[in-house]
Design a protein around this motif. Structure first.
Motif, PDB file in Angstrom:
ATOM      1  N   ILE A  65       0.822  -1.209   0.000  1.00  0.00           N
ATOM      2  CA  ILE A  65       0.000   0.000   0.000  1.00  0.00           C
ATOM      3  C   ILE A  65       0.858   1.263   0.000  1.00  0.00           C
ATOM      4  CG2 ILE A  65      -1.965  -1.076   1.121  1.00  0.00           C
ATOM      5  CD1 ILE A  65      -1.039   0.249   3.735  1.00  0.00           C
ATOM      6  N   LEU A  66       2.159   1.106   0.265  1.00  0.00           N
ATOM      7  CA  LEU A  66       3.042   2.257   0.316  1.00  0.00           C
ATOM      8  C   LEU A  66       3.800   2.484  -0.987  1.00  0.00           C
ATOM      9  CD1 LEU A  66       4.451   1.758   3.903  1.00  0.00           C
ATOM     10  CD2 LEU A  66       2.621   3.261   3.173  1.00  0.00           C
ATOM     11  N   VAL A  67       3.404   1.810  -2.052  1.00  0.00           N
ATOM     12  CA  VAL A  67       4.038   2.020  -3.347  1.00  0.00           C
ATOM     13  C   VAL A  67       3.664   3.423  -3.828  1.00  0.00           C
ATOM     14  CG1 VAL A  67       4.095   1.251  -5.747  1.00  0.00           C
ATOM     15  CG2 VAL A  67       4.001  -0.420  -3.894  1.00  0.00           C
ATOM     16  N   ASN A  68       4.655   4.164  -4.271  1.00  0.00           N
ATOM     17  CA  ASN A  68       4.490   5.545  -4.730  1.00  0.00           C
ATOM     18  C   ASN A  68       3.992   6.477  -3.630  1.00  0.00           C
ATOM     19  OD1 ASN A  68       5.303   4.817  -7.318  1.00  0.00           O
ATOM     20  ND2 ASN A  68       3.206   4.287  -7.902  1.00  0.00           N
ATOM     21  N   PHE A  69       4.227   6.128  -2.389  1.00  0.00           N
ATOM     22  CA  PHE A  69       3.864   6.992  -1.271  1.00  0.00           C
ATOM     23  C   PHE A  69       4.939   8.054  -1.123  1.00  0.00           C
ATOM     24  CE2 PHE A  69       3.213   8.102   3.189  1.00  0.00           C
ATOM     25  CZ  PHE A  69       1.840   8.271   3.199  1.00  0.00           C
ATOM     26  N   VAL A  70       4.538   9.302  -0.965  1.00  0.00           N
ATOM     27  CA  VAL A  70       5.478  10.424  -0.917  1.00  0.00           C
ATOM     28  C   VAL A  70       5.350  11.135   0.421  1.00  0.00           C
ATOM     29  CG1 VAL A  70       6.170  12.584  -2.003  1.00  0.00           C
ATOM     30  CG2 VAL A  70       5.264  10.735  -3.400  1.00  0.00           C
ATOM     31  N   ILE A  71       6.506  11.384   1.060  1.00  0.00           N
ATOM     32  CA  ILE A  71       6.549  12.191   2.278  1.00  0.00           C
ATOM     33  C   ILE A  71       7.356  13.438   1.946  1.00  0.00           C
ATOM     34  CG2 ILE A  71       7.275  12.352   4.665  1.00  0.00           C
ATOM     35  CD1 ILE A  71       7.055   9.348   4.867  1.00  0.00           C
ATOM     36  N   GLY A  72       6.690  14.577   1.997  1.00  0.00           N
ATOM     37  CA  GLY A  72       7.372  15.847   1.777  1.00  0.00           C
ATOM     38  C   GLY A  72       7.697  16.484   3.107  1.00  0.00           C
ATOM     39  N   TYR A  73       8.823  17.178   3.202  1.00  0.00           N
ATOM     40  CA  TYR A  73       9.189  17.816   4.463  1.00  0.00           C
ATOM     41  C   TYR A  73       9.812  19.173   4.216  1.00  0.00           C
ATOM     42  CZ  TYR A  73      13.950  16.137   3.538  1.00  0.00           C
ATOM     43  OH  TYR A  73      15.181  15.892   2.983  1.00  0.00           O
ATOM     44  N   THR A  98      10.925  10.501  -0.472  1.00  0.00           N
ATOM     45  CA  THR A  98      10.901  11.715   0.335  1.00  0.00           C
ATOM     46  C   THR A  98      11.304  12.882  -0.549  1.00  0.00           C
ATOM     47  OG1 THR A  98      13.165  11.397   1.087  1.00  0.00           O
ATOM     48  CG2 THR A  98      11.428  10.539   2.501  1.00  0.00           C
ATOM     49  N   GLU A  99      10.621  13.994  -0.349  1.00  0.00           N
ATOM     50  CA  GLU A  99      10.907  15.206  -1.103  1.00  0.00           C
ATOM     51  C   GLU A  99      11.065  16.349  -0.121  1.00  0.00           C
ATOM     52  OE1 GLU A  99       7.584  15.728  -3.693  1.00  0.00           O
ATOM     53  OE2 GLU A  99       8.097  14.019  -4.955  1.00  0.00           O
ATOM     54  N   GLU A 100      12.052  17.184  -0.357  1.00  0.00           N
ATOM     55  CA  GLU A 100      12.228  18.337   0.526  1.00  0.00           C
ATOM     56  C   GLU A 100      11.739  19.591  -0.176  1.00  0.00           C
ATOM     57  OE1 GLU A 100      16.786  19.793   0.056  1.00  0.00           O
ATOM     58  OE2 GLU A 100      16.464  18.074   1.351  1.00  0.00           O
ATOM     59  N   TYR A 101      11.162  20.477   0.604  1.00  0.00           N
ATOM     60  CA  TYR A 101      10.611  21.726   0.087  1.00  0.00           C
ATOM     61  C   TYR A 101      11.217  22.883   0.868  1.00  0.00           C
ATOM     62  CZ  TYR A 101       7.260  18.750  -2.240  1.00  0.00           C
ATOM     63  OH  TYR A 101       6.691  17.789  -3.025  1.00  0.00           O
ATOM     64  N   LEU A 102      11.390  24.007   0.183  1.00  0.00           N
ATOM     65  CA  LEU A 102      12.021  25.165   0.814  1.00  0.00           C
ATOM     66  C   LEU A 102      11.099  25.868   1.793  1.00  0.00           C
ATOM     67  CD1 LEU A 102      13.909  26.658  -2.247  1.00  0.00           C
ATOM     68  CD2 LEU A 102      14.830  25.281  -0.377  1.00  0.00           C
TER      69      LEU A 102
END
Length: 147
Positions: A65-73, A98-102
């Motif tokens: 169920i976590l396929v293509n799951f994205v955690i942005g921080y 995981t993706e980082e955002y400014l």
């Protein structure tokens, strides 16, 4: 010297208390009334005691169920990067994206495009964070307050 002044002050306070009997009685009775009220309320709503729950093996985590799951921080600090690296790779063999955002605004904008598989994490400092779901905020106090 000091003893005479102390004795005079005590005598003065006793005279004031004797002359103002109504307020002196109130000083004693109000705290007793509130103490009685608190005891009465605690007796009306006793604490519940719950039975112990036996330890149960929940099995392995279903990672399908976590396929293509994205955690942005955000913010992209070294501490946040280290925490998110551990979250992504220590618990799952394939890892979570995981993706980082400014900024938090960038995080919210990105979550609008991926509402079903996106969770945002906003680190407020090195020891605390808030989870951001599409159009909502999950606060920890909601789940830990006494009902």
């Amino acid at each position: 010297g000091v003893w005479r002044q102390t004795r005079a002050l005590l005598f003065k306070n006793c005279l004031i208390k004797c002359r103002t009997k109504k307020s002196s009685v109130q000083e004693v009775l109000f705290p007793l009334f509130f103490l009685f009220w608190l005891i009465l309320m605690s007796m009306m709503h006793p604490h519940r005691k719950y039975e112990a729950v036996a330890n149960t093996n929940l099995g392995s985590l279903d990672t399908s169920i976590l396929v293509n799951f994205v955690i942005g921080y955000t913010p992209p600090t070294p501490m946040a990067r280290e925490i998110m690296r551990k979250v992504a790779f220590d618990n799952f063999e394939d890892g979570i994206i995981t993706e980082e955002y400014l900024s938090e605004e960038d995080l919210q904008e990105s979550s609008a495009f991926k509402p079903s598989n996106f969770v945002g994490v906003v680190f407020t400092d090195a020891m605390s964070y808030q989870l951001r779901f599409p159009d909502s905020v999950a606060m920890a106090s909601i789940y830990t307050e006494s009902r």
